[in-house]
Scaffold this motif. Structure first.
Motif: not given
Length: 258
Positions: A104-110, A132-135, A187-194, A212-213
């Protein structure tokens, strides 16, 4: 929603039995329900099967295409992410149901940074509040049903819950459409998602996320030795596998059995 199942039995007879059980379904069932049907079939009918049967199903979704802005009546394209389930059924009726999503590919440009991490004399990475953050999300979640008798008499819509979880994961990652939400780290975003999955869905006992980054670094060709080269203003990015990191965590309810 009808699903297409890729069957990987050890021999032809196993596949035939699976096709027959699919044909016996008088209505569309979810992947999880079909896995339970197969598990009960193999553990109850065949003495050579041991104490339990584990059924794994992977669905690659087909998405309807649009032509000239209109949904095509019979045209589809293959989606990127995969819907997965693994169900273990014991002869005693004990049950374990895990479902998930892969690729499940996700990306934010800012609205993303990496800051506040532990620093020591070996730390070279500077902090940043703009990147940019993508995973590529891999998620597994476990349902609380521990025995076949606990399955709701009215069919529980596993397929709808999969769509719900998928939406919550994306909504938490991106934030509101107008302004987004700032992420100080993956790490913070992963925790909030779960945490949001467990908060929104009491019928999910635990959730595991692996993210993964996927780096996209701004290209900058200027330097002291070559001052005449073009300096890009963070508008050209280069995908790179290095440095690479994989962030993974499991969250469960206080009374949940992992």
């Amino acid at each position: 929603m009808a699903g297409r199942f890729d069957l990987q039995g050890r021999h032809g007879k196993s596949r035939v039995r699976v096709y027959v059980k699919a044909k016996e379904c008088t209505e569309v069932v979810s992947m999880e329900e079909f896995a339970v049907i197969l598990g009960r079939h193999f553990t109850s009918l065949y003495p050579q099967v041991g104490n339990e049967a584990t059924v794994t199903i992977v669905e690659r979704p087909w998405e309807r295409v649009a032509v000239d802005g209109k949904p095509h009546s019979h045209g589809f394209k293959l989606g990127s992410e995969k819907h997965t389930t693994e169900v273990t059924v014991k002869k005693s009726g004990s049950l374990l149901i895990n479902s998930g999503i892969q690729g499940y590919s996700l990306l934010k440009t800012t609205q993303s940074g990496f800051e506040g991490f532990v620093r020591d004399r070996y730390t070279l990475l500077p902090e940043t509040r703009e990147r940019i953050v993508a995973t590529e999300v891999t998620a597994w979640w476990r349902y609380p049903f521990e025995h076949i008798s606990q399955l709701p008499s009215k069919p529980f819509c596993f397929t709808q819950r999969y769509q719900d979880v998928k939406k919550v994961l994306a909504d938490t990652f991106f934030g509101p459409p107008e302004v987004g939400v700032y992420s100080p780290s993956v790490q913070n975003t992963l925790y909030l998602m779960a945490r949001e999955v467990l908060t929104r869905f009491p019928d999910i006992a635990s959730v595991q996320l692996r993210m993964p980054n996927l780096h996209f670094l701004p290209v900058n060709l200027s330097g002291k030795e070559n001052p005449g080269l073009v300096k890009f203003a963070d508008d050209v990015y280069m995908p790179t596998d290095e440095p690479h990191g994989t962030i993974e965590a499991t969250l469960s309810r206080a009374n949940s059995k992992l």
